[in-house]
Motif scaffolding. Sequence first.
Motif, PDB file in Angstrom:
ATOM      1  N   PRO A 369       0.830  -1.206   0.000  1.00 22.52           N
ATOM      2  CA  PRO A 369       0.000   0.000   0.000  1.00 22.52           C
ATOM      3  C   PRO A 369       0.869   1.263   0.000  1.00 22.52           C
ATOM      4  CG  PRO A 369      -0.766  -1.572   1.646  1.00 22.52           C
ATOM      5  CD  PRO A 369       0.566  -2.066   1.163  1.00 22.52           C
ATOM      6  N   VAL A 370       0.614   2.171  -0.943  1.00 21.91           N
ATOM      7  CA  VAL A 370       1.414   3.388  -1.100  1.00 21.91           C
ATOM      8  C   VAL A 370       0.485   4.572  -1.277  1.00 21.91           C
ATOM      9  CG1 VAL A 370       3.281   4.535  -2.359  1.00 21.91           C
ATOM     10  CG2 VAL A 370       3.147   2.031  -2.352  1.00 21.91           C
ATOM     11  N   LEU A 387       3.150  12.550 -11.272  1.00 17.87           N
ATOM     12  CA  LEU A 387       1.877  11.899 -11.597  1.00 17.87           C
ATOM     13  C   LEU A 387       2.077  10.750 -12.586  1.00 17.87           C
ATOM     14  CD1 LEU A 387      -0.524  14.970 -11.722  1.00 17.87           C
ATOM     15  CD2 LEU A 387      -0.266  13.258  -9.903  1.00 17.87           C
ATOM     16  N   ARG A 388       3.048  10.898 -13.492  1.00 19.65           N
ATOM     17  CA  ARG A 388       3.348   9.777 -14.384  1.00 19.65           C
ATOM     18  C   ARG A 388       3.885   8.585 -13.590  1.00 19.65           C
ATOM     19  NH1 ARG A 388       4.933  13.786 -18.160  1.00 19.65           N
ATOM     20  NH2 ARG A 388       7.131  13.667 -17.542  1.00 19.65           N
ATOM     21  N   THR A 389       4.737   8.879 -12.628  1.00 14.81           N
ATOM     22  CA  THR A 389       5.259   7.799 -11.792  1.00 14.81           C
ATOM     23  C   THR A 389       4.155   7.173 -10.953  1.00 14.81           C
ATOM     24  OG1 THR A 389       7.474   8.739 -11.721  1.00 14.81           O
ATOM     25  CG2 THR A 389       6.859   7.287  -9.904  1.00 14.81           C
ATOM     26  N   ALA A 390       3.278   7.998 -10.406  1.00 15.16           N
ATOM     27  CA  ALA A 390       2.161   7.473  -9.606  1.00 15.16           C
ATOM     28  C   ALA A 390       1.329   6.492 -10.414  1.00 15.16           C
ATOM     29  CB  ALA A 390       1.302   8.630  -9.106  1.00 15.16           C
ATOM     30  N   ALA A 391       1.111   6.806 -11.692  1.00 11.74           N
ATOM     31  CA  ALA A 391       0.320   5.924 -12.547  1.00 11.74           C
ATOM     32  C   ALA A 391       1.067   4.637 -12.882  1.00 11.74           C
ATOM     33  CB  ALA A 391      -0.050   6.654 -13.840  1.00 11.74           C
ATOM     34  N   SER A 392       2.387   4.628 -12.660  1.00 17.59           N
ATOM     35  CA  SER A 392       3.205   3.459 -12.988  1.00 17.59           C
ATOM     36  C   SER A 392       3.384   2.511 -11.803  1.00 17.59           C
ATOM     37  CB  SER A 392       4.587   3.909 -13.478  1.00 17.59           C
ATOM     38  OG  SER A 392       4.484   4.752 -14.607  1.00 17.59           O
ATOM     39  N   ILE A 393       2.952   2.912 -10.617  1.00 15.51           N
ATOM     40  CA  ILE A 393       3.097   2.084  -9.418  1.00 15.51           C
ATOM     41  C   ILE A 393       1.723   1.537  -9.050  1.00 15.51           C
ATOM     42  CG2 ILE A 393       3.797   2.022  -7.005  1.00 15.51           C
ATOM     43  CD1 ILE A 393       5.705   4.333  -7.585  1.00 15.51           C
ATOM     44  N   ARG A 394       1.572   0.272  -9.191  1.00 12.98           N
ATOM     45  CA  ARG A 394       0.262  -0.371  -8.981  1.00 12.98           C
ATOM     46  C   ARG A 394      -0.262  -0.065  -7.584  1.00 12.98           C
ATOM     47  NH1 ARG A 394      -1.250  -5.512  -6.941  1.00 12.98           N
ATOM     48  NH2 ARG A 394      -3.231  -6.262  -7.817  1.00 12.98           N
ATOM     49  N   GLY A 395      -1.505   0.422  -7.541  1.00 16.78           N
ATOM     50  CA  GLY A 395      -2.189   0.647  -6.276  1.00 16.78           C
ATOM     51  C   GLY A 395      -1.845   1.941  -5.581  1.00 16.78           C
ATOM     52  N   LEU A 396      -0.914   2.731  -6.111  1.00 12.05           N
ATOM     53  CA  LEU A 396      -0.545   3.983  -5.432  1.00 12.05           C
ATOM     54  C   LEU A 396      -1.706   4.964  -5.485  1.00 12.05           C
ATOM     55  CD1 LEU A 396       2.795   5.872  -5.588  1.00 12.05           C
ATOM     56  CD2 LEU A 396       0.668   7.135  -5.870  1.00 12.05           C
ATOM     57  N   ARG A 397      -1.996   5.565  -4.336  1.00 11.80           N
ATOM     58  CA  ARG A 397      -3.054   6.557  -4.247  1.00 11.80           C
ATOM     59  C   ARG A 397      -2.422   7.933  -4.045  1.00 11.80           C
ATOM     60  NH1 ARG A 397      -8.051   4.725  -0.622  1.00 11.80           N
ATOM     61  NH2 ARG A 397      -9.033   6.201  -2.053  1.00 11.80           N
TER      62      ARG A 397
END
Length: 430
Positions: A369-370, A387-397
């Motif tokens: 969980p992140v 935000l691009r990185t956030a979209a690349s990490i599964r489950g990151l909110r």
Amino acid sequence: MNSHRHPGLVLTDHRFTVPLDHADPDGETIEVFGREVVAAAKAGEDLPWLLYLEGGPGFGARRFVGAEAWLGRAVREFRVLLLDQRGTGLSTPANRQTLPVRGGPGEQADYLAHFRSDGIVRDCELIRPQLTGGAPWTVLGQSFGGFCAVRYLSASPEGLERVLITGGLPSLDAHADDVYRAAYPRIERKVAAHYARYPQDVARARAIATYLAERRPHSGGHHLTSEGFRSLGILLGSGNGSHQLHHILENAFVTGPHGAELSDAFQESMRTATSFAPHPLYAVMHEAIYGQGARPTAWAAERVRTEFPAFDDATGDGPVMFTGESIHPWHFDVDPALRPLRETAELLAARTGWPVLYDVERLAANEVPVAAAVYHDDMYVDTAHSLRTAASIRGLRTWVTSEYEHDGLRAGGPHVLDRLLALVRDECDR
């Protein structure tokens, strides 16, 4: 271990021996320092651990006085470790005084190549079982500490219970050039906002820059230059930074027997604000934290700056364009804490073959969980990259907010930590 008390807290100091190069576990070792903090009323309880990774690079963990900022919220349920990342704080120091022990600039650069997030995370994984008995822990990463947390997710997710990131989601693949090409327009916006708030500072800043360009005074061995003055713009990335900058500028001049001259108070404020003596690795390693693969960083901030004419101050007319979180070769000429490290910094800038820091496939399959606070128009870390990185990490909110600048964890600590914990525990909507 030494323990002492602050109001309501028990603090215990830990020193850990870790390999300099984790690929050579039987080779040279260094020391890493961490300070455990627990609520006095819960000191005997079996609490989960929270590891705090400070921003930087090159800063030791913040020295709190009592349960201030986010720490008071954290100790309600965690036993906290404030880690001085390798080379910082009370860990084995790396600075102009200690690095010559390694040898010349080449040996110093080779030594410092181990002081990036990959080495820091390996340190954490050696330390964790000594404290938690092998249980995973929660990591809170501020700014560069968030970069380290993403490396942690890439390299050793089994050590993580959950991850909280504030202003520190790095691009997974951007070269340093890309980082600064995105940064200069943000800096320009922050400077424009400062002058809109304090229009009287336009003339003041120009007068100061002109004086420094003509006189180049010294203060405590520090050369005060127009370039150094403009680097005060780094203040503009924090919530009260514009006001701090204004207060420095407003008492810049006094009238002496030969006319107007820069006041001692201003010179000391500028020297203090621009000195790297407390954190030299911030300057030496700053661009190295972006190095991945064969391409050198090669003084990216200095090279990319030429693409933005607003930051060319050679004409001496128009508003002074302050710079922000960027390191330039001239820093190693003006600052006595950096001067002996100039050749070492040059070698790091030219270094090739940096290890890749982030495992894109592993992040895409992440199960930890992140949650990450992303500050809208953060001057230090590009929002679009984050935000691009956030979209690349599964489950990151993500929690994208304009309520805070880059120092949101300090300025609004309990609220920020509460929000991130609620997100990773699925207790609130995005």
